[in-house]
Scaffold this active site. Structure first.
Site, mmCIF file in Angstrom:
data_model
loop_
_atom_site.group_PDB
_atom_site.id
_atom_site.type_symbol
_atom_site.label_atom_id
_atom_site.label_comp_id
_atom_site.label_asym_id
_atom_site.label_seq_id
_atom_site.Cartn_x
_atom_site.Cartn_y
_atom_site.Cartn_z
ATOM 1 N N ASP A 9 0.841 -1.185 0.000
ATOM 2 C CA ASP A 9 0.000 0.000 0.000
ATOM 3 C C ASP A 9 0.885 1.246 0.000
ATOM 4 O OD1 ASP A 9 -2.613 1.388 0.446
ATOM 5 O OD2 ASP A 9 -1.634 1.962 2.318
ATOM 6 N N GLU A 53 1.809 0.215 -4.996
ATOM 7 C CA GLU A 53 1.297 1.459 -5.556
ATOM 8 C C GLU A 53 2.423 2.487 -5.641
ATOM 9 O OE1 GLU A 53 -3.223 1.933 -4.073
ATOM 10 O OE2 GLU A 53 -1.753 2.039 -2.480
#
Length: 717
Positions: free
Chosen positions: A344, A374
């Protein structure tokens, strides 16, 4: 503790050992915690988990048996206690220079009480299911062989239609255990649950965070709050609310291992979504009570920086923070047999840390671990080495390709369109994505995670409805903080809405929204790189226009298994595309050189993108493969390569797979509006060729045979 926050963290000693936290044996337990600024530390043992208040919190930790700990010159406090302490609980009692005393759970905790209030001592060997030593995930020859399916544990089994058949499964709904049941079917005989995943053909299940998170009260079963889990509390412990008995520290561990074992037995790998970029709370988090001021980044004024967008960001570049992350990942990979990790907000993790953890995990734990994340942040960060798109080049990990995502669908929550949803100017961007971003930001296609939607933002069906201005027609409410703005409950609003109002069952694959959704993910599944699908796309999943459902009700988020029977042709289309990709390595080239050698652009204009995969690409049995994307609202005639005058169509607007649907003769083919087509020109296997290689030692020539062999399974329609 505010005074200690100002201590210069660079003066702290570091520790390189692999035994921080608890080392348990029946003969004794060794406790180690890194806390350089503490004046005194004691380990406190308890017979039970403590007294919980109405909010599920244990406020008092006095009354335990205290044992002094000794500090070495590396800032590590340790104590070794003889005897079997299995099933006891412990905390650290830290005393600071100003006399302040604080109780803290072990940041390296691997087992905790309900709601993570106290660290638990358990024998991990007793949490292993039968056959655990033999358990292993599927091996990957190359990262591009993976087909990733992103899924939330609770979503998987909370819909009423999951609870079908002769047995009552209500006790496992929303929990790890739901993944261990096979043979579940709907009333029409369609496989659901675990067997659905197996039938679909995906290779890896990407689970949204399953590490213990803060905002759900494990003990309030009747008032369970929904959350995606991006509010971490204990990084090395499974979430209690997904367990059948969160009050028993060992149960959640055993049940998560059973989930992993179940998916492995079915031939699927397990990827964990990990959240090392921030914590839910600073003062109540796992780090600040132990080493104040060390684990979090600050700005020039000494205030917490907010690159995560939720109030703090973890200082991953500091030695003991970097070590913590690497230790945590290694623990998950080894203890739980995890097959990969998705990070994340990987952008907030400094690139040297990502490079180190990738290299070390691959070298020391498992060479085919999938690692991706990400490549962006949630705000501005003072960290100069952010892991953004491009920083992954030749470093062994992948990042989400949001360039391709936007080219395919447009923006994430609004009415702006992309290639598959109506835009007429995205052909070149689509080609960059189809080529695995090697002409964009990657060195190899294996560095690109190709996707069109994920848990964040509008899901695919709702995004297309939004572009088509059909939200009001479908009765979608306006959402705010997980609830309809007009005062209705989520249940009421959804009962009065119909995301499929425009569909006629008999014309399912003729419908514009259906076709655009199939085209969007069809592009993902036939492009170079690693494909990633959001759970439920194959069932035309809708969240009724809720673009940020992290705290919305189950009625919004749950997978609706009844849609499999209703939209079976859509499921079959996805299944066919996945089978095509898995059967043909031409779609899974790992190296840039192979893509440049075998992939050729044939058309990139008029809302049509067409390319060829030539000459048995990547050892494929098919000689020439042609892929055509038609995003326009009219059928298009496309020129076929001159090498062949007879082509086998395996994918068109009405079906997908490995089997020949029909043949096309000549140099032209017509592609239906809002659809894709895949064709190949030869059924026979790759011809075996001979290359000459000089043996430098003997000077003798030797023959090396190349080719895949085998025969195509396609049949003429």
């Amino acid at each position: 503790m505010s005074d200690f926050k100002q201590l210069e963290h660079t003066t702290y000693p570091t520790y390189e050992g692999d035994d921080l936290g608890l080392t348990y044996t029946p003969a004794g337990s060794l406790f180690k915690v890194w806390a350089p600024p503490a004046e005194q530390v004691r380990v406190v043992l308890y017979d039970d988990a403590g007294v919980y208040d109405q909010d599920g919190i244990v406020q008092e930790h006095d009354g335990g048996r205290e044992f002094p700990m000794c500090c070495d010159n590396r800032g590590v406090w340790s104590a070794e206690l003889e005897g079997d302490w299995n099933r006891y609980y412990y905390m650290y009692r830290l005393e600071w220079a100003d006399g302040t005393v604080h109780y803290a759970a072990d940041p390296y905790a691997t087992a905790v009480s309900a709601n993570g209030q106290r660290t638990a001592i358990i024998d991990l060997a007793h949490t292993n299911p039968d056959g655990w030593k033999e358990d292993t995930g599927p091996a990957l020859e190359r990262p591009t062989d993976a087909i990733i399916y992103e899924l939330h544990v609770r979503d998987f089994s909370m819909a009423p239609h999951f609870n079908t058949g002769e047995k009552d499964f209500s006790d496992v709904q929303g929990r790890f255990a739901a993944f261990t049941y096979s043979g579940l079917k709907d009333t029409a005989g369609n496989s659901i649950g675990l067997d659905h995943l197996l039938e679909l053909g995906i290779t890896h299940i990407h689970l949204l965070p399953v590490a213990d998170f803060h905002t759900v009260n494990d003990l309030a079963a009747s008032e369970t709050k929904y959350n995606w889990g991006y509010d971490p509390q204990h990084y090395n412990v499974p979430e209690g609310s997904y367990s059948s008995n969160p009050a028993d520290p060992g149960t959640r561990i055993r049940e998560l291992k059973q989930l992993v074992q179940s998916l492995h037995t079915a031939g699927m790998g397990v990827i964990l979504d990990v959240v090392y970029n921030h914590t839910y709370s600073v003062e109540k988090g796992p780090f600040e009570p132990v080493v104040p001021g060390y684990y979090y980044r600050t700005d020039e004024q000494g205030q917490l920086s907010n690159g995560s967008g939720v109030g703090n960001e973890v200082a991953t570049e500091r030695p003991m923070v970097r070590k913590y992350i690497k230790d945590s990942l290694r623990y998950w990979a080894e203890e739980y047999h995890i097959d990969g990790f998705r990070f994340d907000l990987m952008g907030l993790i400094d690139t040297p840390t990502v490079v180190q953890l990738t290299q070390e995990l691959r070298a020391e734990v498992r060479p085919d671990l999938l690692i991706y994340g990400e490549p962006w942040t949630g705000g501005e960060s003072p960290q100069p080495l952010l892991t953004l798109k491009g920083t992954q080049r030749d470093k062994g990990f992948a990042v989400f390709n949001d360039n391709y995502r936007s080219a395919i669908k447009g923006d994430s929550d609004g009415t702006a369109s992309g290639f598959a949803t109506g835009a007429w100017d995205q052909e070149e961007q689509v080609l960059k994505g189809a080529f695995g971003a090697i002409h964009d930001f990657t060195s190899q296609p294996s560095e690109s995670i190709n996707y069109v939607t994920a848990h964040d933002n509008l899901n695919l069906w709702d995004k297309i409805l939004t572009v088509r201005h059909l939200r009001e027609y479908c009765g979608f409410p306006q959402w705010e903080k997980g609830k309809p703005r007009d005062g209705r409950t989520a249940e009421q609003a959804i009962a009065e809405a119909d995301p499929y109002r425009e569909l006629a069952k008999q014309d399912l694959l003729e419908n514009e929204t259906v076709r655009k959704s199939l085209l969007a993910n069809g592009m993902v599944l036939t492009s170079q790189g690693i494909p990633f699908i959001h759970a439920g796309d194959e069932l035309l999943r809708s969240k009724y226009g809720d673009h940020n459902s992290y705290r919305s009700a189950d009625v919004v988020n749950a997978i609706r298994w009844e849609n499999k029977a209703r939209f079976r042709p859509v499921f079959d289309y996805y299944k066919g595309l996945i089978a095509l990709r898995r059967s043909h390595p031409a779609f899974r080239m790992e190296e840039r050189e192979l893509v440049e050698q075998h992939m050729e652009v044939l058309q990139s204009s008029g809302h049509v993108v067409a390319f060829a995969l030539r000459h048995h690409a990547n050892g494929d049995a098919w000689n020439h493969i042609m892929v055509i994307y038609n995003g326009s609202d009219t059928e298009q005639t496309v020129l076929l390569p001159a090498e062949s005058d007879r082509w086998h169509v395996v994918v068109d607007a009405h079906g997908a797979g490995n089997e020949t649907r029909y043949e096309v003769a000549g140099q032209r083919v017509t592609v239906s509006r809002w659809s894709m087509m895949v064709l190949h020109d030869q059924e026979e296997s790759a011809q075996v060729s001979c290359l000459m290689e000089q043996d430098q030692e003997t000077g003798e020539a030797k023959h090396i045979r190349e080719g895949t062999g085998g025969t195509s399974e396609n049949k003429e329609a």
